[in-house]
Design an enzyme around this catalytic site. Structure first.
Site, PDB file in Angstrom:
ATOM      1  N   HIS A 139      -2.465   5.775   0.755  1.00  0.00           N
ATOM      2  CA  HIS A 139      -2.177   6.325  -0.575  1.00  0.00           C
ATOM      3  C   HIS A 139      -2.304   7.836  -0.495  1.00  0.00           C
ATOM      4  O   HIS A 139      -3.140   8.363   0.246  1.00  0.00           O
ATOM      5  CB  HIS A 139      -3.168   5.746  -1.590  1.00  0.00           C
ATOM      6  CG  HIS A 139      -2.829   6.099  -2.998  1.00  0.00           C
ATOM      7  ND1 HIS A 139      -3.109   7.332  -3.528  1.00  0.00           N
ATOM      8  CD2 HIS A 139      -2.204   5.390  -3.972  1.00  0.00           C
ATOM      9  CE1 HIS A 139      -2.666   7.358  -4.780  1.00  0.00           C
ATOM     10  NE2 HIS A 139      -2.120   6.197  -5.075  1.00  0.00           N
ATOM     11  N   GLY A 145       0.193  10.124 -11.513  1.00  0.00           N
ATOM     12  CA  GLY A 145      -0.725  10.577 -12.559  1.00  0.00           C
ATOM     13  C   GLY A 145      -0.221  11.759 -13.372  1.00  0.00           C
ATOM     14  O   GLY A 145      -0.979  12.342 -14.140  1.00  0.00           O
ATOM     15  N   GLU A 179      -3.699   9.915  -2.255  1.00  0.00           N
ATOM     16  CA  GLU A 179      -5.062  10.431  -2.520  1.00  0.00           C
ATOM     17  C   GLU A 179      -5.916  10.321  -1.257  1.00  0.00           C
ATOM     18  O   GLU A 179      -6.781  11.171  -1.007  1.00  0.00           O
ATOM     19  CB  GLU A 179      -5.685   9.665  -3.704  1.00  0.00           C
ATOM     20  CG  GLU A 179      -5.061  10.106  -5.021  1.00  0.00           C
ATOM     21  CD  GLU A 179      -5.029   9.046  -6.108  1.00  0.00           C
ATOM     22  OE1 GLU A 179      -5.710   8.017  -5.986  1.00  0.00           O
ATOM     23  OE2 GLU A 179      -4.292   9.259  -7.099  1.00  0.00           O
ATOM     24  N   GLU A 239       5.966   6.652  -3.174  1.00  0.00           N
ATOM     25  CA  GLU A 239       5.272   7.270  -4.304  1.00  0.00           C
ATOM     26  C   GLU A 239       5.346   8.790  -4.170  1.00  0.00           C
ATOM     27  O   GLU A 239       4.561   9.388  -3.421  1.00  0.00           O
ATOM     28  CB  GLU A 239       3.796   6.870  -4.295  1.00  0.00           C
ATOM     29  CG  GLU A 239       3.529   5.412  -4.561  1.00  0.00           C
ATOM     30  CD  GLU A 239       2.111   5.223  -5.112  1.00  0.00           C
ATOM     31  OE1 GLU A 239       1.996   4.778  -6.252  1.00  0.00           O
ATOM     32  OE2 GLU A 239       1.148   5.549  -4.414  1.00  0.00           O
ATOM     33  N   LYS A 248      -7.929   2.161  -8.628  1.00  0.00           N
ATOM     34  CA  LYS A 248      -8.601   3.337  -8.047  1.00  0.00           C
ATOM     35  C   LYS A 248     -10.120   3.216  -8.226  1.00  0.00           C
ATOM     36  O   LYS A 248     -10.661   2.120  -8.116  1.00  0.00           O
ATOM     37  CB  LYS A 248      -8.040   4.623  -8.662  1.00  0.00           C
ATOM     38  CG  LYS A 248      -6.505   4.652  -8.594  1.00  0.00           C
ATOM     39  CD  LYS A 248      -5.910   5.991  -8.851  1.00  0.00           C
ATOM     40  CE  LYS A 248      -4.388   5.883  -8.738  1.00  0.00           C
ATOM     41  NZ  LYS A 248      -3.707   7.135  -8.846  1.00  0.00           N
ATOM     42  N   ASN A 271      -3.215  -0.665  -9.225  1.00  0.00           N
ATOM     43  CA  ASN A 271      -4.179   0.113  -8.439  1.00  0.00           C
ATOM     44  C   ASN A 271      -5.206   0.703  -9.403  1.00  0.00           C
ATOM     45  O   ASN A 271      -4.929   1.662 -10.112  1.00  0.00           O
ATOM     46  CB  ASN A 271      -3.422   1.227  -7.681  1.00  0.00           C
ATOM     47  CG  ASN A 271      -4.353   2.134  -6.908  1.00  0.00           C
ATOM     48  OD1 ASN A 271      -5.549   1.853  -6.774  1.00  0.00           O
ATOM     49  ND2 ASN A 271      -3.815   3.228  -6.384  1.00  0.00           N
ATOM     50  N   SER A 297       3.577   7.230 -12.119  1.00  0.00           N
ATOM     51  CA  SER A 297       3.804   7.272 -13.565  1.00  0.00           C
ATOM     52  C   SER A 297       4.697   6.149 -14.081  1.00  0.00           C
ATOM     53  O   SER A 297       5.576   6.376 -14.916  1.00  0.00           O
ATOM     54  CB  SER A 297       4.346   8.646 -13.973  1.00  0.00           C
ATOM     55  OG  SER A 297       3.366   9.635 -13.713  1.00  0.00           O
TER      56      SER A 297
HETATM   57  P1  PGA Z   1      -0.016   6.415 -11.677  1.00  0.00           P
HETATM   58  O1  PGA Z   1      -0.636   6.129 -10.229  1.00  0.00           O
HETATM   59  O2  PGA Z   1       0.714   5.161 -12.091  1.00  0.00           O
HETATM   60  O3  PGA Z   1      -1.211   6.696 -12.547  1.00  0.00           O
HETATM   61  O4  PGA Z   1       0.893   7.565 -11.551  1.00  0.00           O
HETATM   62  C1  PGA Z   1       0.107   5.468  -9.249  1.00  0.00           C
HETATM   63  C2  PGA Z   1      -0.669   5.384  -7.960  1.00  0.00           C
HETATM   64  O5  PGA Z   1      -1.517   6.262  -7.713  1.00  0.00           O
HETATM   65  O6  PGA Z   1      -0.462   4.483  -7.151  1.00  0.00           O
END
Ligand code: PGA
Length: 254
Positions: free
Chosen positions: A96, A174, A98, A168, A11, A9, A215
């Site tokens: 997601h 993150g 976000e 997730e 983003k 991803n 992460s």
């Molecule tokens: P990350 O993001 O691996 O940076 O924690 C995962 C995601 O947002 O799907």
């Protein structure tokens, strides 16, 4: 038959040119790897057409990061899943955290998008996850069950359709803090069992993948590879680093 997958991803972190460069590097890194078709790259919308071009003669798959719940109409600024399909997009990330957080997306909207994606031959990657306070208050399973049910509202898979459920934890995204692999496996198993309780999903369970994101790095990917209930990974930041991402895929898929 369910095979393990790794999803990148990207983003909103790369420009179009950077995306093309990264696609080319990954294509080279995964050249001749038998499991390259188990890797799905999700650039931003604008980079999809050129990424598709750059992916020619490679088995890496292309995914989008969102879509709208209507196919066309007066929806200024939205992106049609039909157009994504015509670009060769095979997967779409939906719900997601976000998007749920910044755009107030609800599970029922996620379900509408997923239904439309399926109609357009795109496999939805439906994201679920609890917040840090829900995690601390032991509400994870309760929250996931609720999100799972609502995000699948009205969905019935036909014999050819597939689905990906991505767990997730919001607090793990993150943050550099990942949940322990055994706990992840138990939670993914729980989601699987929940779906098996619904007759229409029970029949389709082998076409539903239960994956983890938050992460992910080469070290934890190596540990997670030992758990059969962790059927895939959704990778954010580490998917932008060729070396790290290649290592993650190698550890988890080979
Ligand atoms: P990350 O993001 O691996 O940076 O924690 C995962 C995601 O947002 O799907």
């Amino acid at each position: 038959m369910r095979t393990k997958i790794v999803i990148a991803n990207w983003k909103m972190k790369l420009g179009v040119f950077e995306s093309i460069q990264l696609v080319k590097k990954l294509k080279l890194a995964f050249l001749k790897k038998l499991w390259q078709e188990q890797i799905i790259i999700c650039p931003d919308f604008l980079s999809l057409p050129s990424s598709r071009q750059a992916l020619l003669r490679s088995k890496l798959k292309l995914g989008a990061q969102n879509c709208f719940w209507q196919e066309n109409g007066s929806y200024t600024g939205e992106v049609s899943v039909k157009n994504l399909s015509s670009l060769g997009v095979e997967y779409v990330i939906l719900g997601h955290s976000e998007r749920r957080r910044y755009f107030k997306e609800t599970s029922l909207q996620v379900a509408s998008k997923a239904r439309l994606a399926l109609l357009n031959n795109i496999t939805p990657i439906i994201c679920l996850g609890e917040s840090r306070s829900e995690y601390k208050n032991n509400k994870t399973l309760f929250i996931l069950k609720k999100q799972l049910k609502a995000s699948l509202d009205g969905i019935k898979l036909t014999a050819k359709q597939r689905l990906v459920i991505a767990y997730e934890p919001v607090w793990a995204i993150g943050s550099g803090e990942s949940l322990e692999a055994n706990k992840i496996a138990n939670i993914l198993k729980f989601l699987q069992e929940e779906l098996k309780k619904i007759t229409s999903f029970k029949k389709a369970i082998s076409r539903i993948s239960f994956i983890y994101g938050g992460s992910v790095n080469p070290d934890n990917a190596k540990v997670m590879a030992n758990f059969k209930d962790i059927q895939g990974l959704l990778v954010g930041s580490e998917s932008l680093q060729v070396k790290s991402f290649t290592k993650i895929c190698q550890e988890f898929l080979s």
